[in-house]
Scaffold this active site. Sequence first.
Site, short mmCIF file in Angstrom:
data_model
loop_
_atom_site.label_atom_id
_atom_site.label_comp_id
_atom_site.label_asym_id
_atom_site.label_seq_id
_atom_site.Cartn_x
_atom_site.Cartn_y
_atom_site.Cartn_z
N GLU A 32 50.24 53.39 11.00
CA GLU A 32 49.88 52.40 12.01
C GLU A 32 49.82 51.06 11.28
OE1 GLU A 32 49.42 52.81 15.25
OE2 GLU A 32 48.93 54.92 15.58
N HIS A 58 57.01 53.85 20.52
CA HIS A 58 56.26 53.16 21.56
C HIS A 58 56.81 51.75 21.76
CE1 HIS A 58 52.85 56.18 20.66
NE2 HIS A 58 53.54 56.55 21.72
N GLU A 61 55.49 48.35 20.38
CA GLU A 61 55.19 48.27 18.95
C GLU A 61 56.40 47.70 18.19
OE1 GLU A 61 53.56 52.19 18.06
OE2 GLU A 61 52.14 52.00 19.72
N HIS A 106 54.27 53.06 13.57
CA HIS A 106 53.62 52.61 14.80
C HIS A 106 52.83 51.35 14.49
CE1 HIS A 106 54.05 56.26 17.43
NE2 HIS A 106 54.43 56.74 16.26
O1 0X9 Z 1 48.60 57.85 19.99
C1 0X9 Z 1 49.56 57.74 19.25
O2 0X9 Z 1 50.66 58.25 19.47
C2 0X9 Z 1 49.39 56.95 17.95
N1 0X9 Z 1 48.69 55.73 18.16
S1 0X9 Z 1 49.44 54.51 18.97
O3 0X9 Z 1 48.46 53.45 19.17
N2 0X9 Z 1 50.60 53.92 18.07
O4 0X9 Z 1 49.97 55.04 20.19
C3 0X9 Z 1 48.53 57.73 17.00
C4 0X9 Z 1 48.99 59.09 16.75
C5 0X9 Z 1 48.00 59.76 15.89
N3 0X9 Z 1 48.21 61.14 15.89
C6 0X9 Z 1 49.19 61.69 15.16
N4 0X9 Z 1 49.91 60.96 14.41
N5 0X9 Z 1 49.34 62.98 15.23
ZN ZN Z 2 52.52 54.07 18.67
#
Ligand code: 0X9
Ligand code: ZN
Length: 445
Positions: free
Chosen positions: A395, A187, A190, A322
């Site tokens: 995260e 992303h 990030e 992330h």
């Molecule tokens: O939505 C996303 O891709 C991730 N959060 S972000 O704020 N960095 O965009 C979280 C992904 C959570 N789900 C999985 N890891 N499967």
């Molecule tokens: Zn992300």
Amino acid sequence: MRPRTPHPRRLNGRLATAVVTGLLALAMATPASSDSVAAPDAERTREYEVTGPRTPTERTAVAATGASVDAVRHGSVVVTADARQAERIRRMGYALRVLPGPPDRRDGRAPVPFDFPPADAKYHNYKEAMAEVDADVAAHPSIMSKQVIGRSYEGRDIVAVKITNGAKKPPGRTAAKPEVLFTAHQHAREHLTVEMALYLIKEFGSTYGKDARVTKMVDERVIWVVPDVNPDGGEYDIATGSYRSWRKNRQPNAGSTARGTDLNRNWNYKWGCCGGSSGSTGSETYRGTGPESAPEVKVVADFVRSRIVGGKQRITAAIDFHTYSELVLWPFGWTYDDTAPGMTRDERDAFAAVGKSMAASNGYTPEQSSDLYITDGTIDDWLWGDQKIFGYTFEMYPSSGNGGFYPPDEVIDRETARNRDAVLQLLENADCMYRSIGKEAQYCA
Ligand code: 0X9
Ligand code: ZN
Ligand code: CA
């Protein structure tokens, strides 16, 4: 720093550089649109606090509007949404509060195209990150090498750094060394995740032969670091000197002015299966026209598949970095169920045991990713579901709050070093993840 060409594949040489520099000067005069076409107002996104949703199902319904869920709190979420998505969330009966936009870190100084604002100068733009990688590899040639594994949509190199001491073999082992993959920056906004990857490369290089844990892992594992999966998005996010809160890649979409695919919805496992991504090009979580339709995803997926040697995937574990929320997440994201076809109880328990142990060291919250909301086509679901790699999502900092994607550069050192122990733990477990649940004899004999 000199302006750099945004489209290295198509524009080469001195003339092109001059043309691009001229175009950039024009773009800088109108910071809202460094593209040839300005984004229509309807595509403009803002961050909102949404009060009301408190269960995974309610959060998944909010995400189904096409907004991205950036942070989850008790009884509220933070989303990035355009006007239409915000209206849909409002009609669900939730209260929305507009949050301030990204911070202005220009310090009153003129922006430098394609570079971080002066106050955030410690962050690495793409060129600086690649230079850092090259310097680390050059300083430690006996344990590090760099490979260009492919190119982004706009033609930037996507690189993987390989870290291992090829001369050493794990004691008592005849099999090949277990391999572990660290990826960052799916992303665009990030940026702290690129710093995380650069920290790991530097740390392994500079403490090899000095720190016992690092030395053992560089000797007994093959460590792969892909520091920038989405270089085009990252450069776009900083191109004008004001952060743009960009998430996706920069691939155009046919029949739409909206650009970009959400790379973390484009992986080839249960792609688009379950209401955890969007089929609308304007969505923050647009899944693309098909699995691996984003060149950046194809490049990394091809790289992972290339580690299947003699029919066996050598990579056993992975972390995809992330921001933000301070979480250690494991699959699956496509279902609320702890176990599912493709995930046995023991597999889930090993994921959770190592995940919780890593979280105990960095102070993050460990949970299955769908405890947040449903996602489909994410890298960690693909790594496990398709490749049987124990893939986690971290995260990073901060835990929650607005401006979460743009922490000041003063936090970089602390927040990257914070994951040192967790990363070493994953490496140490990577030869047999089932040791964590006392089942080494059963699974790893
Ligand atoms: O939505 C996303 O891709 C991730 N959060 S972000 O704020 N960095 O965009 C979280 C992904 C959570 N789900 C999985 N890891 N499967
Ligand atoms: Zn992300
Ligand atoms: Ca600073």
